[in-house]
Design a protein around this motif. Structure first.
Motif, PDB file in Angstrom:
ATOM      1  N   TYR A 193       3.717   7.970  -7.511  1.00 39.84           N
ATOM      2  CA  TYR A 193       3.877   9.381  -8.061  1.00 39.84           C
ATOM      3  C   TYR A 193       5.246   9.842  -8.267  1.00 39.84           C
ATOM      4  O   TYR A 193       5.531  10.214  -9.367  1.00 39.84           O
ATOM      5  CB  TYR A 193       3.107  10.272  -7.390  1.00 39.84           C
ATOM      6  N   GLN A 194       6.368   9.376  -7.290  1.00 40.79           N
ATOM      7  CA  GLN A 194       7.665   9.734  -7.671  1.00 40.79           C
ATOM      8  C   GLN A 194       8.287   9.109  -8.646  1.00 40.79           C
ATOM      9  O   GLN A 194       9.157   9.897  -9.654  1.00 40.79           O
ATOM     10  CB  GLN A 194       8.342   9.682  -6.392  1.00 40.79           C
ATOM     11  N   ARG A 195       7.973   7.905  -8.874  1.00 42.08           N
ATOM     12  CA  ARG A 195       8.539   6.888  -9.950  1.00 42.08           C
ATOM     13  C   ARG A 195       7.868   7.496 -11.285  1.00 42.08           C
ATOM     14  O   ARG A 195       8.715   7.559 -12.228  1.00 42.08           O
ATOM     15  CB  ARG A 195       8.022   5.446 -10.009  1.00 42.08           C
ATOM     16  N   LEU A 196       6.825   7.947 -11.447  1.00 41.70           N
ATOM     17  CA  LEU A 196       6.027   8.470 -12.573  1.00 41.70           C
ATOM     18  C   LEU A 196       6.486   9.987 -12.739  1.00 41.70           C
ATOM     19  O   LEU A 196       6.138  10.493 -13.765  1.00 41.70           O
ATOM     20  CB  LEU A 196       4.505   8.327 -12.579  1.00 41.70           C
ATOM     21  N   GLY A 197       7.239  10.754 -11.822  1.00 36.09           N
ATOM     22  CA  GLY A 197       7.578  11.952 -12.068  1.00 36.09           C
ATOM     23  C   GLY A 197       6.420  13.002 -11.826  1.00 36.09           C
ATOM     24  O   GLY A 197       6.204  13.900 -12.419  1.00 36.09           O
ATOM     25  N   LEU A 198       5.313  12.563 -10.981  1.00 40.60           N
ATOM     26  CA  LEU A 198       3.977  13.310 -11.073  1.00 40.60           C
ATOM     27  C   LEU A 198       4.269  14.152  -9.728  1.00 40.60           C
ATOM     28  O   LEU A 198       4.113  13.527  -8.621  1.00 40.60           O
ATOM     29  CB  LEU A 198       3.010  12.407 -11.008  1.00 40.60           C
ATOM     30  N   GLN A 199       4.019  15.503  -9.738  1.00 42.79           N
ATOM     31  CA  GLN A 199       3.637  16.418  -8.625  1.00 42.79           C
ATOM     32  C   GLN A 199       2.357  16.577  -8.163  1.00 42.79           C
ATOM     33  O   GLN A 199       2.250  16.858  -7.014  1.00 42.79           O
ATOM     34  CB  GLN A 199       4.601  17.712  -9.029  1.00 42.79           C
ATOM     35  N   ALA A 200       1.419  16.253  -9.204  1.00 46.00           N
ATOM     36  CA  ALA A 200       0.046  16.446  -8.678  1.00 46.00           C
ATOM     37  C   ALA A 200      -0.444  15.085  -8.898  1.00 46.00           C
ATOM     38  O   ALA A 200      -1.760  15.106  -9.756  1.00 46.00           O
ATOM     39  CB  ALA A 200      -0.648  17.385  -9.597  1.00 46.00           C
ATOM     40  N   GLY A 201      -0.127  13.910  -8.211  1.00 49.42           N
ATOM     41  CA  GLY A 201      -0.494  12.744  -8.569  1.00 49.42           C
ATOM     42  C   GLY A 201      -1.894  12.545  -8.403  1.00 49.42           C
ATOM     43  O   GLY A 201      -2.441  11.857  -8.961  1.00 49.42           O
TER      44      GLY A 201
ATOM     45  N   LEU B  91       2.059  14.861 -19.186  1.00 48.56           N
ATOM     46  CA  LEU B  91       1.505  16.167 -19.807  1.00 48.56           C
ATOM     47  C   LEU B  91       0.294  16.534 -18.941  1.00 48.56           C
ATOM     48  O   LEU B  91      -0.025  17.911 -18.554  1.00 48.56           O
ATOM     49  CB  LEU B  91       1.085  15.864 -21.157  1.00 48.56           C
ATOM     50  N   THR B  92      -0.710  15.637 -18.522  1.00 44.96           N
ATOM     51  CA  THR B  92      -1.732  16.128 -17.527  1.00 44.96           C
ATOM     52  C   THR B  92      -1.333  16.756 -16.158  1.00 44.96           C
ATOM     53  O   THR B  92      -1.601  17.863 -15.822  1.00 44.96           O
ATOM     54  CB  THR B  92      -2.400  14.806 -17.270  1.00 44.96           C
ATOM     55  N   ASP B  93      -0.174  16.064 -15.779  1.00 44.49           N
ATOM     56  CA  ASP B  93       0.344  16.574 -14.573  1.00 44.49           C
ATOM     57  C   ASP B  93       0.979  17.998 -14.630  1.00 44.49           C
ATOM     58  O   ASP B  93       0.369  18.968 -13.856  1.00 44.49           O
ATOM     59  CB  ASP B  93       1.484  15.736 -13.914  1.00 44.49           C
ATOM     60  N   ALA B  94       1.696  18.371 -15.773  1.00 45.87           N
ATOM     61  CA  ALA B  94       1.926  19.785 -16.088  1.00 45.87           C
ATOM     62  C   ALA B  94       0.856  20.888 -16.073  1.00 45.87           C
ATOM     63  O   ALA B  94       0.763  21.829 -15.634  1.00 45.87           O
ATOM     64  CB  ALA B  94       2.822  19.568 -17.347  1.00 45.87           C
ATOM     65  N   LEU B  95      -0.209  19.945 -17.033  1.00 45.64           N
ATOM     66  CA  LEU B  95      -1.302  21.138 -17.003  1.00 45.64           C
ATOM     67  C   LEU B  95      -2.162  21.554 -15.977  1.00 45.64           C
ATOM     68  O   LEU B  95      -2.502  22.537 -15.665  1.00 45.64           O
ATOM     69  CB  LEU B  95      -2.301  20.580 -18.348  1.00 45.64           C
ATOM     70  N   LEU B  96      -2.253  20.452 -15.198  1.00 46.82           N
ATOM     71  CA  LEU B  96      -2.983  20.835 -13.846  1.00 46.82           C
ATOM     72  C   LEU B  96      -2.272  21.601 -12.924  1.00 46.82           C
ATOM     73  O   LEU B  96      -2.778  22.432 -12.435  1.00 46.82           O
ATOM     74  CB  LEU B  96      -3.376  19.335 -12.980  1.00 46.82           C
ATOM     75  N   ARG B  97      -0.881  21.533 -12.869  1.00 48.24           N
ATOM     76  CA  ARG B  97      -0.157  22.543 -11.908  1.00 48.24           C
ATOM     77  C   ARG B  97       0.048  23.763 -12.621  1.00 48.24           C
ATOM     78  O   ARG B  97      -0.222  24.888 -11.923  1.00 48.24           O
ATOM     79  CB  ARG B  97       1.497  21.941 -11.931  1.00 48.24           C
ATOM     80  N   TYR B  98      -0.085  23.715 -14.152  1.00 50.22           N
ATOM     81  CA  TYR B  98      -0.183  25.304 -14.720  1.00 50.22           C
ATOM     82  C   TYR B  98      -1.403  26.078 -14.301  1.00 50.22           C
ATOM     83  O   TYR B  98      -1.420  27.104 -14.036  1.00 50.22           O
ATOM     84  CB  TYR B  98       0.050  24.900 -16.257  1.00 50.22           C
ATOM     85  N   ALA B  99      -2.753  25.138 -14.585  1.00 50.86           N
ATOM     86  CA  ALA B  99      -3.825  25.760 -14.125  1.00 50.86           C
ATOM     87  C   ALA B  99      -3.929  26.221 -12.615  1.00 50.86           C
ATOM     88  O   ALA B  99      -4.379  27.556 -12.370  1.00 50.86           O
ATOM     89  CB  ALA B  99      -5.012  24.748 -14.463  1.00 50.86           C
TER      90      ALA B  99
END
Length: 486
Positions: free
Chosen positions: A58-66, A144-152
């Motif tokens: 997840y770190q490599r992909l830049g995902l905070q909500a992996g 983009l999916t990661d951003a939307l899930l954190r946003y929600a």
């Protein structure tokens, strides 16, 4: 741009893996025939955590909500939802628009990688159909999916933890958001996803509507300044929306005190049915925020002076003049026996807070500090709502004057409202005007009424934005945590 370099490196490696029929370290998870496209295989391989472990992947992909991103794509058979060979699709364009408007919800687009995500077409460059472009598109897709899930999750519960102000990491909220996002995409309505992620409380909706109305009414130059995300008004709105997101779902009927507004409202089914001015605690003795339930009120109450007030405020008065007690209708009693003590026979100059062995009481009457009625609700701070004989204080603009309890203007209207809900309103007037009107009477409430003591320095009022002084200095720490640079 570290993530972008990592993504390009991963793209090259993944392209080689795809040419060789998958990575050597771990076989890809089974895919259905319908989802067995190269794009789905790319997403599946990127999300495969077996070779490197979850954290590193997840770190490599830049995902905070992996984990939630992985859940979303696993439930969607790893099909891409935002990208196609030429870049973003129409749904992605709409999703990016929602992220770009984060300031309208008291959030910041930059916290959701908006500036990076909108560069996908430029990142693909002149070779959108190259072997490396597929993994690059997939990386943007996941971000983009990661951003939307954190946003929600932030829309629903806030960005910070209420107690510590540390960043919130509510994985359960993100997982729930992943399922809501799939449903919204199936219905073709991202708007329902954003709306369904927000609190349903009246105060939240009022502040949000007023903030958005202020932006819509501003001229283009002012609106642009409002939307920079760094202006003082935006910052104040943002942290108060954050406070509102921390709260539980509201009851259908409740009393709420907004401490900085010096106001109590009775709300029933989303409508304010009574409004009262209030006096709250002075800054050195602040009224706490809490949730409780009014379960009893007492008419013609006796006031038992708290020890802190007795020794800090009344003892110096007694050392100057023992007649202070009789002048203000107080009784002095022995703390051990409860017997009355003549204050003139006490050597007050020798009494200290440590040797103060007395209790001070004020019987019911016109001068009683609690007035005609006091409302009790369980809490660890020993605060309550009550009347006061000092009526002129309610005309003051600054009403942070009490020792922590809340003095209520028109308290009898509040008492009548509580009894009307019980079907016993007729019992109130005899207790106030009858021959035993100076005798304490207790009214136990079978239903009770939820009561919330809150701290909002910004609120919505019929579409208009209201700001209030930060009387206890609570905003600064929240501002620093909320707007800290990652």
């Amino acid at each position: 741009m570290v993530w972008l370099r990592n993504c390009v490196r991963a793209a090259s490696l993944l392209a080689a893996c795809i040419c060789c029929a998958g990575p050597a370290t771990a076989a890809p998870l089974p895919l259905s025939a319908a989802a067995g496209t190269e794009a789905a295989l790319t997403l599946q391989n990127l999300l495969d955590t077996l070779p490197a472990g979850s954290a590193a992947t997840y770190q490599r992909l830049g995902l905070q909500a992996g984990p939630s991103v992985g859940h979303f794509y696993a439930r969607n058979a790893y099909r891409p939802v935002w990208t196609q060979e030429s870049g973003w699709n129409a749904q992605a364009t709409e999703a990016l628009r929602w992220l770009s408007e984060a300031t309208r919800y008291g959030l910041r687009p930059q916290d959701y990688d908006y500036l990076l995500l909108r560069t996908l077409p430029d990142s693909l460059g002149p070779a959108p159909h190259s072997r490396a472009a597929g993994p690059l598109r997939a990386g943007f897709e996941l971000r983009l999916t990661d951003a939307l899930l954190r946003y929600a999750a932030h829309l629903e519960f806030g960005r910070l933890q209420p107690g510590s102000l540390a960043p919130a990491a509510n994985e359960a909220a993100r997982l729930a958001a992943a399922d809501r996002l799939r449903h919204a995409l199936n219905q073709g309505s991202l708007a329902s996803f954003i709306t369904g992620s927000q609190p349903a409380g009246r105060a939240y909706a009022q502040l949000l509507d007023a903030w958005q109305a202020a932006q819509d009414a501003a001229c283009p130059e002012d609106s642009a300044r409002l939307l920079t995300g760094e202006q003082a008004l935006f910052r104040q709105v943002a942290i108060n929306l954050e406070r509102l997101r921390w709260e539980a779902a509201p009851d259908s009927e409740y009393a709420v005190v907004n401490i900085p507004a010096f106001e109590l409202q009775l709300v029933r089914r989303g409508r304010v049915v009574q409004t009262h001015r209030v006096v709250v605690g002075k800054p050195e003795m602040p009224t706490p925020t809490l949730d409780s339930r009014i379960i009893v009120f007492v008419t013609s109450p006796e006031w038992r002076v708290p020890y802190s007030i007795a020794v800090n405020e009344m003892l110096p008065e007694l050392q100057r003049d023992p007649g202070f007690l009789s002048d203000n209708n107080y009784e002095l009693r022995n703390a051990a026996t409860g017997r009355l003590v003549n204050p003139w026979r006490v050597r007050w100059q020798r009494v200290t807070p440590e040797t103060f062995r007395y209790t001070i009481r004020q019987p019911a009457g016109r001068t009683n500090a609690l007035g005609k009625v006091v409302f009790y609700f369980p809490n660890t701070h020993t605060v309550f709502l009550h009347d006061t004989p000092a009526r002129a204080v309610f005309s003051r603009p600054d009403r942070a004057l009490s020792h922590g309890c809340v003095r209520v203007e028109k308290p009898l209207a509040l008492a009548a409202y509580l009894l009307r809900r019980e079907g016993t309103e007729a019992t109130l007037q005899p207790a106030l005007t009858g021959p035993d009107r100076h005798t304490k009477r207790r009214f136990d409430l079978q239903q009770g009424l939820p009561v919330h003591l809150r701290y909002y320095t910004c609120a919505g009022d019929n579409g208009r934005l209201r700001t209030y002084a930060d009387i206890y200095g609570k905003d600064q720490a929240l501002l620093e945590a909320f707007f800290a640079r990652p």
